[in-house]
Design a protein around this motif. Structure first.
Motif, PDB file in Angstrom:
ATOM      1  N   UNK A 352     -41.147 -54.972   9.670  1.00  0.00           N
ATOM      2  CA  UNK A 352     -41.470 -55.990  10.672  1.00  0.00           C
ATOM      3  C   UNK A 352     -42.662 -55.559  11.520  1.00  0.00           C
ATOM      4  N   UNK A 353     -42.683 -54.291  11.956  1.00  0.00           N
ATOM      5  CA  UNK A 353     -43.771 -53.802  12.806  1.00  0.00           C
ATOM      6  C   UNK A 353     -45.073 -53.667  12.025  1.00  0.00           C
ATOM      7  N   UNK A 354     -44.966 -53.388  10.735  1.00  0.00           N
ATOM      8  CA  UNK A 354     -46.166 -53.211   9.914  1.00  0.00           C
ATOM      9  C   UNK A 354     -47.004 -54.493   9.874  1.00  0.00           C
ATOM     10  N   UNK A 355     -46.341 -55.626   9.892  1.00  0.00           N
ATOM     11  CA  UNK A 355     -47.067 -56.906   9.791  1.00  0.00           C
ATOM     12  C   UNK A 355     -46.790 -57.803  10.988  1.00  0.00           C
ATOM     13  N   UNK A 356     -46.543 -57.211  12.154  1.00  0.00           N
ATOM     14  CA  UNK A 356     -46.070 -58.031  13.280  1.00  0.00           C
ATOM     15  C   UNK A 356     -47.034 -59.133  13.690  1.00  0.00           C
ATOM     16  N   UNK A 357     -48.341 -58.907  13.533  1.00  0.00           N
ATOM     17  CA  UNK A 357     -49.293 -59.950  13.956  1.00  0.00           C
ATOM     18  C   UNK A 357     -49.278 -61.151  13.023  1.00  0.00           C
ATOM     19  N   UNK A 358     -48.676 -61.003  11.821  1.00  0.00           N
ATOM     20  CA  UNK A 358     -48.605 -62.097  10.853  1.00  0.00           C
ATOM     21  C   UNK A 358     -47.193 -62.692  10.756  1.00  0.00           C
ATOM     22  N   UNK A 359     -46.273 -62.163  11.574  1.00  0.00           N
ATOM     23  CA  UNK A 359     -44.889 -62.631  11.512  1.00  0.00           C
ATOM     24  C   UNK A 359     -44.398 -63.214  12.829  1.00  0.00           C
ATOM     25  N   UNK A 360     -45.270 -63.267  13.824  1.00  0.00           N
ATOM     26  CA  UNK A 360     -44.862 -63.786  15.128  1.00  0.00           C
ATOM     27  C   UNK A 360     -46.055 -64.088  16.007  1.00  0.00           C
ATOM     28  N   UNK A 361     -45.804 -64.215  17.275  1.00  0.00           N
ATOM     29  CA  UNK A 361     -46.841 -64.649  18.220  1.00  0.00           C
ATOM     30  C   UNK A 361     -47.642 -63.504  18.826  1.00  0.00           C
ATOM     31  N   UNK A 362     -47.242 -62.271  18.558  1.00  0.00           N
ATOM     32  CA  UNK A 362     -47.900 -61.126  19.191  1.00  0.00           C
ATOM     33  C   UNK A 362     -48.945 -60.510  18.280  1.00  0.00           C
ATOM     34  N   UNK A 363     -50.124 -60.256  18.851  1.00  0.00           N
ATOM     35  CA  UNK A 363     -51.144 -59.527  18.141  1.00  0.00           C
ATOM     36  C   UNK A 363     -51.316 -58.146  18.757  1.00  0.00           C
ATOM     37  N   UNK A 381     -47.211 -63.347   4.325  1.00  0.00           N
ATOM     38  CA  UNK A 381     -46.654 -62.117   4.878  1.00  0.00           C
ATOM     39  C   UNK A 381     -45.145 -62.245   5.067  1.00  0.00           C
ATOM     40  N   UNK A 382     -44.695 -63.454   5.406  1.00  0.00           N
ATOM     41  CA  UNK A 382     -43.260 -63.655   5.563  1.00  0.00           C
ATOM     42  C   UNK A 382     -42.546 -63.468   4.223  1.00  0.00           C
ATOM     43  N   UNK A 383     -43.123 -64.005   3.150  1.00  0.00           N
ATOM     44  CA  UNK A 383     -42.523 -63.834   1.825  1.00  0.00           C
ATOM     45  C   UNK A 383     -42.465 -62.356   1.454  1.00  0.00           C
ATOM     46  N   UNK A 384     -43.538 -61.642   1.734  1.00  0.00           N
ATOM     47  CA  UNK A 384     -43.569 -60.196   1.454  1.00  0.00           C
ATOM     48  C   UNK A 384     -42.479 -59.463   2.259  1.00  0.00           C
ATOM     49  N   UNK A 385     -42.333 -59.832   3.513  1.00  0.00           N
ATOM     50  CA  UNK A 385     -41.329 -59.224   4.386  1.00  0.00           C
ATOM     51  C   UNK A 385     -39.921 -59.505   3.864  1.00  0.00           C
ATOM     52  N   UNK A 386     -39.649 -60.755   3.502  1.00  0.00           N
ATOM     53  CA  UNK A 386     -38.321 -61.121   3.022  1.00  0.00           C
ATOM     54  C   UNK A 386     -37.991 -60.450   1.694  1.00  0.00           C
ATOM     55  N   UNK A 387     -38.983 -60.279   0.843  1.00  0.00           N
ATOM     56  CA  UNK A 387     -38.763 -59.576  -0.429  1.00  0.00           C
ATOM     57  C   UNK A 387     -38.327 -58.131  -0.163  1.00  0.00           C
ATOM     58  N   UNK A 388     -38.991 -57.489   0.790  1.00  0.00           N
ATOM     59  CA  UNK A 388     -38.622 -56.114   1.135  1.00  0.00           C
ATOM     60  C   UNK A 388     -37.208 -56.068   1.703  1.00  0.00           C
ATOM     61  N   UNK A 389     -36.907 -57.018   2.567  1.00  0.00           N
ATOM     62  CA  UNK A 389     -35.595 -57.052   3.224  1.00  0.00           C
ATOM     63  C   UNK A 389     -34.476 -57.169   2.193  1.00  0.00           C
ATOM     64  N   UNK A 390     -34.648 -58.066   1.217  1.00  0.00           N
ATOM     65  CA  UNK A 390     -33.611 -58.237   0.194  1.00  0.00           C
ATOM     66  C   UNK A 390     -33.492 -56.987  -0.675  1.00  0.00           C
ATOM     67  N   UNK A 391     -34.597 -56.289  -0.889  1.00  0.00           N
ATOM     68  CA  UNK A 391     -34.541 -55.044  -1.675  1.00  0.00           C
ATOM     69  C   UNK A 391     -33.720 -53.984  -0.957  1.00  0.00           C
ATOM     70  N   UNK A 392     -33.669 -54.073   0.380  1.00  0.00           N
ATOM     71  CA  UNK A 392     -32.868 -53.130   1.164  1.00  0.00           C
ATOM     72  C   UNK A 392     -31.411 -53.579   1.292  1.00  0.00           C
ATOM     73  N   UNK A 409     -46.435 -69.127  -3.030  1.00  0.00           N
ATOM     74  CA  UNK A 409     -47.618 -68.712  -2.264  1.00  0.00           C
ATOM     75  C   UNK A 409     -48.105 -67.328  -2.666  1.00  0.00           C
ATOM     76  N   UNK A 410     -47.211 -66.494  -3.173  1.00  0.00           N
ATOM     77  CA  UNK A 410     -47.612 -65.143  -3.541  1.00  0.00           C
ATOM     78  C   UNK A 410     -47.726 -64.235  -2.333  1.00  0.00           C
ATOM     79  N   UNK A 411     -48.173 -63.009  -2.585  1.00  0.00           N
ATOM     80  CA  UNK A 411     -48.298 -62.001  -1.532  1.00  0.00           C
ATOM     81  C   UNK A 411     -49.705 -62.025  -0.941  1.00  0.00           C
ATOM     82  N   UNK A 412     -49.882 -61.481   0.254  1.00  0.00           N
ATOM     83  CA  UNK A 412     -51.232 -61.369   0.825  1.00  0.00           C
ATOM     84  C   UNK A 412     -52.063 -60.338   0.077  1.00  0.00           C
TER      85      UNK A 412
END
Length: 528
Positions: A352-363, A381-392, A409-412
């Protein structure tokens, strides 16, 4: 007319009246006529002044000796009686506007009264010194006395324990506590406060004399220093712990100062404070919001909004094969079943912190002279994040539904780290806490994976590296004990080295690898 509240003991007051026959009459007249202020020559009689020390010092500095006098509001009190003690404390509080009390000082006063059963004075303190908003926040905080797992300390007990280090309480911000508690991350917040307590216990060696010598300036100077990885920080500590140095100035015994210095230089962490707790909780909030917004069914299950985050994540976790994420790869790893969930939870937070500027309102914070990078939701970025989450092993109805709707949409694009670096030794404190600046974030978004973050523990430079700062943040809030296990750590570092070799082969560029020290080497070149 500015006056100083003061008191004199009954027997001393009688002595004053006997030595000056007109004094009794003049004092009686002064009760009804404000223009009558009899002059008292106290001689050997001690008049206790409750406030106004700085006024007296100013008079001594700028006025001739003949003008060294001040108007006092005199009370006759036996300071050994409980009623007199309460009156004295009330007077101190009533005139304390001369120097505005900090939130930490107010908390100390309130807890003093409550621990002594003087709840009326505690309430008076709340009313007198705090805004309605802060008053509400403190009352809410004082109710948080629920024990954690294994009967560990709660918020009030931990904050009370930190009062043993006087300079720490200056960083308390009652105005922020309500929004901290609203995160419903008690596990993490309490872990940080316990981290502060343990670190300062290590610094002082449990010595009451050293605890009491922790003043505001010492805390300010040591705040977020990283003696384990920063040569500059180690040299600063060595220099300021010499006789006459700015750290622990009230400790004059050279043997004791050497002991404190040794404790400081042996710390494996950045030195935390109550102020750093507030700053870093603002960074924690970013990860918490991303996880709550994208992983938990808070709209369909409103009760999840107030459920502890770790418990809510535990409820959607299934124990799959343990894996470690490095770049876009997931590698199996051996870890105990007890530590498996915690490691996966930590990796979700890193993601989540790795891509926080692409997953929420904070830059990230803006660098001077550059345009601000605004935070916004990027579905790739959200799809990439969710893929990682399910892998965990984390999943529920919401996560696969989002993946099905947007997977096309694919990955970034692959991450590209900026070649522009910052001088870690010269950067100010604000780069060591809270949200990272854009230069730091460029490295975080490409390298904030568990093995690479742990690799930073072995690196030293003039200042702490970006990844060490991130590791310290995670270590302060999260239980990293199983990950910090030497055997497990060695296996992760080996994976990090393999990944680093692959990166070198892929880019065919020489990397500036920081020096890795052995345990026999020293970071000091100014031992003092």
């Amino acid at each position: 007319m500015h006056y100083i509240p003061a008191f004199v003991r009954p027997q001393d007051f009688e002595h004053l009246l006997q030595t000056s026959p007109s004094l009794r009459r003049d004092l009686e007249l002064s009760l009804t006529d404000a223009n009558i202020r009899p002059r008292i020559t106290s001689g050997d009689i001690k008049i206790q002044c409750l406030q106004g020390k700085h006024r007296v010092k100013a008079a001594e500095k700028f006025l001739p000796p003949n003008d060294w006098w001040w108007t006092v509001e005199l009370s006759v009190l036996d300071e050994t009686s409980s009623d007199a003690a309460n009156s004295i404390r009330k007077e101190v509080q009533r005139f304390s506007h001369e120097t505005k009390l900090s939130d930490g000082e107010i908390y100390r006063l309130v807890r003093f009264y409550e621990n002594n059963g003087q709840h009326d004075l505690a309430q008076e303190c709340l009313t007198l010194y705090l805004t309605p908003s802060k008053r509400k926040n403190l009352k809410q905080l004082l109710k948080r006395t629920k024990k954690r797992d294994n009967d560990e300390d709660n918020y009030v007990e931990l904050l009370d324990s930190l009062l043993a280090y006087p300079g720490l309480s200056a960083g308390l911000e009652l105005g922020n506590f309500r929004k901290h508690l609203a995160l419903h991350c008690d596990r993490e917040l309490l872990h940080y406060l316990e981290h502060v307590r343990k670190t300062w216990e290590s610094i002082t060696g449990g010595d009451v004399r050293v605890r009491q010598a922790v003043d505001i300036e010492t805390v300010r100077l040591l705040e977020m220093l990283a003696p384990a990885t920063s040569i500059v920080d180690r040299n600063f500590i060595s220099r300021e712990m010499r006789s006459g140095g700015r750290l622990f100035p009230s400790i004059h015994d050279n043997t004791l100062r050497q002991s404190i210095k040794s404790n400081l230089l042996g710390l494996p962490v950045m030195i935390p404070t109550i102020a750093s707790f507030h700053e870093n909780t603002n960074y924690l909030r970013i990860g918490v919001n991303i996880i709550r917004n994208h992983l938990l069914n808070q709209n369909s299950q409103p009760s999840l909004k107030k459920k502890d985050l770790y418990e809510a994540m535990k409820a959607i976790w299934t124990s799959y094969e343990p894996v470690i994420e490095v770049q876009d790869e997931f590698s199996p790893i051996e870890i105990s079943s007890d530590a498996h969930l915690n490691m996966d939870y930590i990796q979700v937070f890193l993601s989540a912190l790795r891509s926080f500027s692409k997953l929420g309102d904070d830059g990230p914070k803006k660098e001077s002279g550059t345009a601000a990078e605004r935070g916004s939701l990027d579905m790739k970025y959200l799809i990439q994040f969710l893929k990682s989450v399910t892998r965990f092993g984390f999943t529920n109805d919401k996560i696969p539904k989002t993946l099905r709707e947007h997977e096309s949409l694919g990955f970034p694009a692959p991450c590209e780290q900026s070649s522009e670096n910052f001088d870690a030794a010269q950067e100010v404190l604000k780069r060591r806490w809270n949200r990272p600046f854009s230069k730091q974030y460029s490295e975080i978004r490409c390298r904030l994976f568990l093995p690479e973050m742990l690799q930073a523990l072995l690196e030293t430079d003039m200042g702490p590296s970006v990844l060490f700062i991130q590791y310290d943040f995670m270590n302060a809030f999260f239980d990293m004990s199983s990950i910090n296990d030497p055997g497990f750590l060695a296996s992760l570092l080996d994976r990090s080295s393999v990944q680093q070799q692959r990166n070198e082969e892929d880019t065919s560029q020489e990397l500036n690898v920081p020096q890795i020290l052995t345990t026999n080497e020293t970071l000091e070149d100014d031992s003092g």
